[in-house]
Design a protein around this motif. Structure first.
Motif, short mmCIF file in Angstrom:
data_model
loop_
_atom_site.label_atom_id
_atom_site.label_comp_id
_atom_site.label_asym_id
_atom_site.label_seq_id
_atom_site.Cartn_x
_atom_site.Cartn_y
_atom_site.Cartn_z
N LYS A 84 19.37 71.14 -37.98
CA LYS A 84 20.58 71.80 -37.37
C LYS A 84 20.70 71.16 -36.21
N LYS A 85 21.88 70.83 -35.50
CA LYS A 85 22.15 70.23 -34.32
C LYS A 85 21.50 71.18 -33.30
N LEU A 86 21.24 70.59 -32.09
CA LEU A 86 20.64 71.44 -30.90
C LEU A 86 21.91 72.19 -30.00
N LEU A 87 21.36 73.40 -29.72
CA LEU A 87 22.46 74.22 -28.97
C LEU A 87 21.68 74.45 -27.80
N THR A 88 21.63 74.04 -26.50
CA THR A 88 21.00 74.07 -25.55
C THR A 88 21.81 74.93 -24.48
N VAL A 89 21.00 75.98 -23.59
CA VAL A 89 21.50 76.49 -22.58
C VAL A 89 22.49 75.67 -21.64
N GLY A 90 22.14 74.47 -21.41
CA GLY A 90 22.78 73.34 -20.70
C GLY A 90 24.13 73.15 -21.30
N HIS A 91 24.09 72.96 -22.66
CA HIS A 91 25.44 72.63 -23.20
C HIS A 91 26.23 74.00 -23.37
N LEU A 92 25.81 75.27 -23.39
CA LEU A 92 26.54 76.21 -23.32
C LEU A 92 27.29 76.40 -22.25
N LEU A 93 26.50 76.05 -20.79
CA LEU A 93 27.06 76.35 -19.62
C LEU A 93 28.09 75.18 -19.55
N SER A 94 28.12 74.19 -20.07
CA SER A 94 29.28 73.02 -20.03
C SER A 94 30.44 73.56 -20.83
N ILE A 95 30.36 74.26 -21.75
CA ILE A 95 31.09 74.89 -22.53
C ILE A 95 32.04 76.10 -21.59
N ILE A 96 31.36 76.56 -21.11
CA ILE A 96 31.72 77.83 -20.40
C ILE A 96 32.75 77.29 -19.13
N ASN A 97 32.35 75.96 -18.46
CA ASN A 97 33.25 75.39 -17.37
C ASN A 97 34.49 74.71 -18.01
N TRP A 101 34.98 75.12 -26.96
CA TRP A 101 33.75 74.39 -27.71
C TRP A 101 34.17 72.78 -27.85
N PHE A 102 33.11 72.13 -27.51
CA PHE A 102 33.07 70.73 -27.95
C PHE A 102 31.57 70.49 -28.40
N GLU A 103 31.48 69.23 -29.02
CA GLU A 103 30.15 69.04 -29.59
C GLU A 103 29.38 68.40 -28.57
N PRO A 104 28.08 68.64 -28.57
CA PRO A 104 27.21 68.24 -27.55
C PRO A 104 26.97 66.79 -27.74
N ASP A 105 26.69 66.09 -26.71
CA ASP A 105 26.42 64.90 -26.75
C ASP A 105 25.14 64.58 -27.28
N PRO A 106 24.98 63.37 -28.23
CA PRO A 106 23.78 63.41 -28.89
C PRO A 106 22.60 63.05 -27.80
N ASP A 107 23.02 62.41 -26.61
CA ASP A 107 21.95 62.45 -25.46
C ASP A 107 21.83 63.46 -24.57
N PRO A 108 20.63 64.30 -24.84
CA PRO A 108 20.74 65.61 -24.09
C PRO A 108 20.69 65.25 -22.54
N ARG A 109 20.33 64.36 -21.97
CA ARG A 109 20.07 63.92 -20.61
C ARG A 109 21.82 63.98 -20.17
N SER A 110 22.69 63.64 -20.84
CA SER A 110 24.04 63.48 -20.24
C SER A 110 24.81 64.83 -19.82
N ALA A 111 24.14 65.88 -20.81
CA ALA A 111 24.60 67.30 -20.31
C ALA A 111 24.19 67.82 -19.48
N LYS A 112 22.91 67.38 -18.70
CA LYS A 112 22.56 67.84 -17.49
C LYS A 112 23.13 67.06 -16.25
N SER A 113 23.80 65.76 -16.60
CA SER A 113 24.79 65.40 -15.44
C SER A 113 26.00 66.25 -15.21
#
Length: 115
Positions: A84-97, A101-113
């Motif tokens: 399964k694809k990863l669903l992180t808290v950081g990505h959910l926060l980006s979705i809230i902003n 819904w949008f697909e997470p970037d394959p590079d999890p470091r970009s969601a933190k940026s």
């Protein structure tokens, strides 16, 4: 609303549904070993609480449905289960902003940026 407030509200929702206390941006919400009813409830509450357009969200890309024990054992032994694809808290926060819904970037470091 700001990221700090949204993060607090998201953590409260995760705690309410899954009973998890130690929540950080890297936590993978869909790897908590929960049952599908809790996952469904969480995603429904997430959508409603934060007024998110979830039309593009494919539940089965991120969560499994509950299985009979024999099917589960078979899939584990023969590794027939799709990862399964990863669903992180950081990505959910980006979705809230973004409010949709949008697909997470394959590079999890970009969601933190984005935070």
């Amino acid at each position: 609303m700001n990221d700090g407030y949204n993060l607090i509200q998201l953590k409260l929702l995760i705690n309410e549904v899954f009973g998890v206390d130690n929540i950080n941006l890297d936590m993978e919400v869909n790897k908590l070993q929960t049952v599908s009813e809790d996952n469904d409830r969480f995603m429904g509450l997430f959508k409603t609480k934060f007024n998110i357009d979830m039309n593009a969200f494919d539940y089965y890309e991120y969560f499994d449905e509950d299985e009979f024990i024999l099917i589960s054992i078979f899939r584990r032994v023969f590794r027939t289960k799709k990862e399964k694809k990863l669903l992180t808290v950081g990505h959910l926060l980006s979705i809230i902003n973004k409010r949709e819904w949008f697909e997470p970037d394959p590079d999890p470091r970009s969601a933190k940026s984005l935070l």
